[in-house]
Design a protein around this motif. Sequence first.
Motif, mmCIF file in Angstrom:
data_model
loop_
_atom_site.group_PDB
_atom_site.id
_atom_site.type_symbol
_atom_site.label_atom_id
_atom_site.label_comp_id
_atom_site.label_asym_id
_atom_site.label_seq_id
_atom_site.Cartn_x
_atom_site.Cartn_y
_atom_site.Cartn_z
ATOM 1 N N PRO A 105 8.775 28.380 29.677
ATOM 2 C CA PRO A 105 8.040 26.870 29.811
ATOM 3 C C PRO A 105 6.886 26.630 28.559
ATOM 4 O O PRO A 105 6.718 27.441 27.966
ATOM 5 C CB PRO A 105 7.204 27.343 30.998
ATOM 6 C CG PRO A 105 6.720 28.638 30.858
ATOM 7 C CD PRO A 105 7.846 29.505 30.157
ATOM 8 N N GLY A 106 6.799 25.353 28.389
ATOM 9 C CA GLY A 106 5.903 25.112 27.240
ATOM 10 C C GLY A 106 5.878 23.707 27.120
ATOM 11 O O GLY A 106 6.322 22.867 27.851
ATOM 12 N N SER A 107 5.154 23.030 26.037
ATOM 13 C CA SER A 107 4.826 21.887 25.613
ATOM 14 C C SER A 107 5.954 21.299 24.733
ATOM 15 O O SER A 107 6.238 20.279 24.903
ATOM 16 C CB SER A 107 3.264 21.566 25.060
ATOM 17 O OG SER A 107 2.323 22.324 25.932
ATOM 18 N N PHE A 108 6.281 22.020 23.755
ATOM 19 C CA PHE A 108 7.395 21.924 22.919
ATOM 20 C C PHE A 108 6.922 20.384 22.244
ATOM 21 O O PHE A 108 7.961 19.635 22.356
ATOM 22 C CB PHE A 108 8.831 21.942 23.557
ATOM 23 C CG PHE A 108 8.977 23.162 24.188
ATOM 24 C CD1 PHE A 108 9.415 24.399 23.402
ATOM 25 C CD2 PHE A 108 8.892 23.436 25.620
ATOM 26 C CE1 PHE A 108 9.618 25.611 24.009
ATOM 27 C CE2 PHE A 108 9.488 24.640 26.341
ATOM 28 C CZ PHE A 108 9.523 25.668 25.453
ATOM 29 N N LEU A 113 6.920 20.955 29.929
ATOM 30 C CA LEU A 113 5.973 20.402 30.840
ATOM 31 C C LEU A 113 5.491 18.999 30.613
ATOM 32 O O LEU A 113 5.314 18.583 29.152
ATOM 33 C CB LEU A 113 4.395 21.164 30.600
ATOM 34 C CG LEU A 113 3.272 20.785 31.336
ATOM 35 C CD1 LEU A 113 3.354 21.214 32.934
ATOM 36 C CD2 LEU A 113 2.030 21.537 30.979
ATOM 37 N N THR A 166 3.773 26.311 36.842
ATOM 38 C CA THR A 166 4.949 26.977 36.263
ATOM 39 C C THR A 166 5.714 27.789 37.151
ATOM 40 O O THR A 166 7.021 27.911 37.333
ATOM 41 C CB THR A 166 4.481 27.482 34.931
ATOM 42 O OG1 THR A 166 4.064 26.571 34.111
ATOM 43 C CG2 THR A 166 5.660 28.406 34.462
ATOM 44 N N MET A 183 -2.893 34.705 36.465
ATOM 45 C CA MET A 183 -2.867 33.804 37.451
ATOM 46 C C MET A 183 -1.560 33.604 38.056
ATOM 47 O O MET A 183 -1.609 33.241 39.286
ATOM 48 C CB MET A 183 -3.697 32.628 36.814
ATOM 49 C CG MET A 183 -3.812 31.322 37.648
ATOM 50 S SD MET A 183 -4.301 31.696 39.198
ATOM 51 C CE MET A 183 -6.427 31.634 38.484
ATOM 52 N N ARG A 228 7.494 34.108 27.559
ATOM 53 C CA ARG A 228 6.434 33.479 26.611
ATOM 54 C C ARG A 228 6.372 34.511 25.012
ATOM 55 O O ARG A 228 6.838 35.300 25.088
ATOM 56 C CB ARG A 228 5.078 33.768 27.026
ATOM 57 C CG ARG A 228 4.730 32.908 28.454
ATOM 58 C CD ARG A 228 4.493 31.463 28.261
ATOM 59 N NE ARG A 228 3.270 31.163 27.364
ATOM 60 C CZ ARG A 228 3.344 29.866 26.685
ATOM 61 N NH1 ARG A 228 4.296 28.994 26.906
ATOM 62 N NH2 ARG A 228 2.093 29.412 26.144
HETATM 63 O O1 PNS Z 1 3.544 25.488 24.949
HETATM 64 P P1 PNS Z 1 2.020 25.697 25.643
HETATM 65 O O2 PNS Z 1 1.361 24.508 25.618
HETATM 66 O O3 PNS Z 1 1.416 26.811 25.069
HETATM 67 O O4 PNS Z 1 2.555 25.869 27.414
HETATM 68 C C1 PNS Z 1 1.556 26.079 28.092
HETATM 69 C C2 PNS Z 1 2.261 26.169 29.619
HETATM 70 C C3 PNS Z 1 2.956 25.002 29.792
HETATM 71 C C4 PNS Z 1 2.847 27.130 29.701
HETATM 72 C C5 PNS Z 1 0.988 26.067 30.467
HETATM 73 O O5 PNS Z 1 0.138 25.185 30.431
HETATM 74 C C6 PNS Z 1 1.395 26.129 31.869
HETATM 75 O O6 PNS Z 1 1.913 26.827 32.662
HETATM 76 N N1 PNS Z 1 1.053 24.745 32.511
HETATM 77 C C7 PNS Z 1 1.414 24.229 33.820
HETATM 78 C C8 PNS Z 1 0.454 24.456 34.913
HETATM 79 C C9 PNS Z 1 0.104 25.792 35.560
HETATM 80 O O7 PNS Z 1 1.064 26.488 35.862
HETATM 81 N N2 PNS Z 1 -1.152 26.263 35.358
HETATM 82 C C10 PNS Z 1 -1.435 27.606 35.633
HETATM 83 C C11 PNS Z 1 -0.953 28.829 34.505
HETATM 84 S S1 PNS Z 1 -2.224 29.921 34.468
#
Ligand code: PNS
Length: 163
Positions: A9-12, A38, A75, A106, A89
């Motif tokens: 998962p990610g923002s990409f 995301l 996620t 978490m 990750r």
């Molecule tokens: O590419 P990134 O911005 O580092 O990715 C971050 C990401 C998308 C993995 C994180 O922000 C995420 O999991 N967001 C979804 C919301 C969520 O599940 N939050 C709780 C995780 S602690």
Amino acid sequence: MSNRIALYPGSFDPVTRGHLDIIERASLIFDRVVIGVLQNPSKTPLFTTEERVDLLRRSIDGNSHTEVGTFDGLTVDYAQSVGAIAIVRGLRVTSDFENEFQMTLMNRRLNPDVHTVFLMTSFSNVFISSSIIKEVFRLGGTIDDAVPPACAEALRRKFPRDG
Ligand code: PNS
């Protein structure tokens, strides 16, 4: 037949060679890697969800173990919906660790069945991040060796340069 699926998962925003490095490594370990974009990251993205997905798809073209999807919400919920046993990750520098550690614990608390696996990029990609790429490009620097060609083209369209 085993079908071990991982979610990356990610923002990409946008995809970099560092992301592709992690995708490549994950696809050697898992049967299938779902790259989860995301949709509404807390930071306002430069590229729309459609653009981020398109850049990823064009950059992983030919890797039959991977697919790109989008998600909103947790996620771990998306991981479960695609049947992933693990979240992948990338880890680059030690400063990544604190945030990743917190997210992992978490996510584990939210769903103990979804494990998190950390992979390291090759040394040449350690200093690459989407945010640094955007900043360097906007300020006139060269980023072509840090992003896939489709992404370099997309950045040029977002920030046209003279000449
Ligand atoms: O590419 P990134 O911005 O580092 O990715 C971050 C990401 C998308 C993995 C994180 O922000 C995420 O999991 N967001 C979804 C919301 C969520 O599940 N939050 C709780 C995780 S602690």
